[in-house]
Scaffold this motif. Structure first.
Motif: not given
Length: 498
Positions: A146-149, A151-156, A406-412
């Motif tokens: 959730s932290g990784m997602v 970070m991607i959603m809110l920052r990257t 969350e795993t699939t969203i990250l890798l996608c």
């Protein structure tokens, strides 16, 4: 009544010489059981308005075996001395007269509700702490993802969208803009229909059917509607729900297939109604033939098979057609960006962004959340142990949903940043690869935990395992795809393109 023989070791081997079980070459027999029966009196004011009779109900029965040496002239169940049998008395022609006894103690308890009558089994299980450790371990994985997602959603992603939109306005105003890179470059190909789109749509429809079946069955089990004593109640409930949930399967399959531009709607509906149930029924029928050939009492009668076929073709198939009808009548899903006529060339990928390594890595974290719970489930199925931890199982199921998504969203996201737009099948297989790890774990359980040497029993074990793995593949694959589908539509709907 069964018996248990205990062979004592000699005092030279380390036994306590003052113990009652210290005689060498002696067997001790459990010839007595203490029965403690806990019951509810059935009084209306204590039992609740739902029960109008005044008869008592048994809540729990605990059995404690003991070894008692009864006196020759009668029975004495309070004796502390065990029944010892010297080894020389166990010859081939020797005859022994053994007295088996039991004692019953009734305990009145009006504080335990009927719906909570199974709680004492859960409290007596030594693995409860392991279950909590499993839940905490899974929660740590979920928080990390959730932290990784986040970070991607809110920052990257926020920075990417701001940079892309700034470049778009610079082009509109005639200024020189920096060259585009990243996931925006593939906006013209990201919604290009995949190969074998019909098969993907069929798998998604069946996966949604399995998802709702699992969700409702676990909810019923947590609420106490399915008794652990009736081992067939859970399977019956799941089967009835699977049959009745043909409508969402047909609807999802039709909507996804129509968004791919498919026109063979009859083939799509027939495959959705027949493919996955047909695979499951075929495996089950082959194993049932083996039961019939062996004369096993576990064989399903022919009349029951006919009833299952009637449910399939008389209920599930028509409901699937109804769902597909409404799905095809809906307007096709409108994607946020247009698809180019000429496919974009995909640049050379690194090892970590290639399809196969990404799919293999994608199933590790979801499996890590469930493998401890799998041990208890397999024990319940193959070792005839009672499974009552449906609350833990429901929590693990929710954690599995979050982890797969969350795993699939990250890798996608990583693959789109590498300008690889083939995400349709990859999103399904990334989370669906968890089923492969499930199969490997079932093989490990068979080798290490079970003592099965008969070829027929081995075939049956792996036959039922394949059914479970296939259903799990549809479940996890659909969860990952739908999460990824929402993510891709969301990010391309907020970025401005030409």
């Amino acid at each position: 009544m069964g018996c248990f023989l205990h062979e004592a070791r000699s005092s030279q081997e380390g036994c306590n010489p003052n113990s009652m079980y210290d005689k060498a070459n002696t067997l001790y027999l459990y010839n007595h059981v203490d029965l403690e029966i806990t019951y509810h009196s059935g009084e209306k004011e204590d039992w609740g308005a739902g029960f109008r009779d005044n008869g008592g109900r048994i809540i729990a029965v605990k059995v404690t075996p003991r070894s008692i040496k009864h006196p020759a002239n009668g029975q004495d169940c309070t004796s502390k001395y065990p029944l010892d049998i010297p080894a020389e008395k166990l010859g081939k022609d020797q005859k022994l007269s053994i007295t088996y006894t039991y004692s019953v103690n009734y305990v009145k308890n009006n504080t335990i509700k009927w719906s909570s009558r199974w709680d004492y089994i859960l409290e007596s299980m030594p693995h409860t702490n392991i279950q909590w450790f499993s839940i905490l371990n899974s929660l740590v994985i979920v928080l990390f993802l959730s932290g990784m997602v986040a970070m991607i959603m809110l920052r990257t992603l926020h920075k990417d969208i701001a940079r892309y939109n700034q470049a778009y306005f610079q082009i509109e105003s005639g200024e020189d803009a920096q060259e585009e890179f990243g996931w925006k470059l593939v906006h013209g190909d990201v919604f290009r229909p995949p190969r074998k789109g019909m098969l993907l749509a069929v798998f998604l429809g069946s996966g949604v059917q399995v998802f709702f079946m699992t969700l409702v069955t676990l909810a019923f089990a947590c609420l106490g509607f399915l008794s652990p004593a009736n081992r067939g109640a859970l399977m019956t409930c799941a089967m009835v729900l699977y049959v009745c949930l043909g409508t969402p399967a047909g609807y999802v399959s039709a909507r996804i297939y129509k968004s791919f531009g498919g026109e063979k709607w009859k083939t799509n509906v027939l495959l959705t109604a027949m493919l996955s149930p047909g695979i499951i029924f075929s495996l089950f029928f082959i194993m049932n033939l083996i039961f019939w050939a062996k004369g096993s009492s576990a064989a399903v009668p022919f009349s029951t098979l006919v009833a299952l076929l009637a449910l399939w073709f008389g209920v599930s198939v028509p409901l699937t057609f109804v769902g597909a009808y409404f799905g095809f009548r809906k307007r096709s899903l409108e994607h946020p960006v247009r698809t180019n006529q000429i496919p974009r060339q995909i640049p050379e990928q690194s090892f970590y962004t290639q399809a196969i390594p990404g799919v293999i890595m994608g199933g590790v974290l979801p499996f890590g959340c469930i493998f401890i719970q799998l041990f208890f489930i397999l024990n319940s199925i193959w070792s005839s142990q009672m499974y009552y931890m449906f609350g833990f199982l429901f929590l693990v199921f929710l954690i599995l949903i979050i982890t797969c998504s969350e795993t699939t969203i990250l890798l996608c996201y990583f693959h789109l940043c590498a300008e690889d737009y083939h995400w349709w099948w990859r999103s399904f297989l990334t989370s669906g690869f968890t089923a492969v790890y499930l199969l490997i774990y079932c093989i490990h359980f068979f080798v290490k935990k079970l003592n099965i040497e008969d070829g027929t029993s081995t075939f049956l074990y792996f036959g039922y395992t394949l059914i479970m793995v296939f259903l799990f593949f549809l479940l996890t694959g659909s969860i990952g795809f739908l999460a990824c589908f929402w993510f891709v539509r969301k990010i391309y709907s907020v970025v401005k393109v030409d």
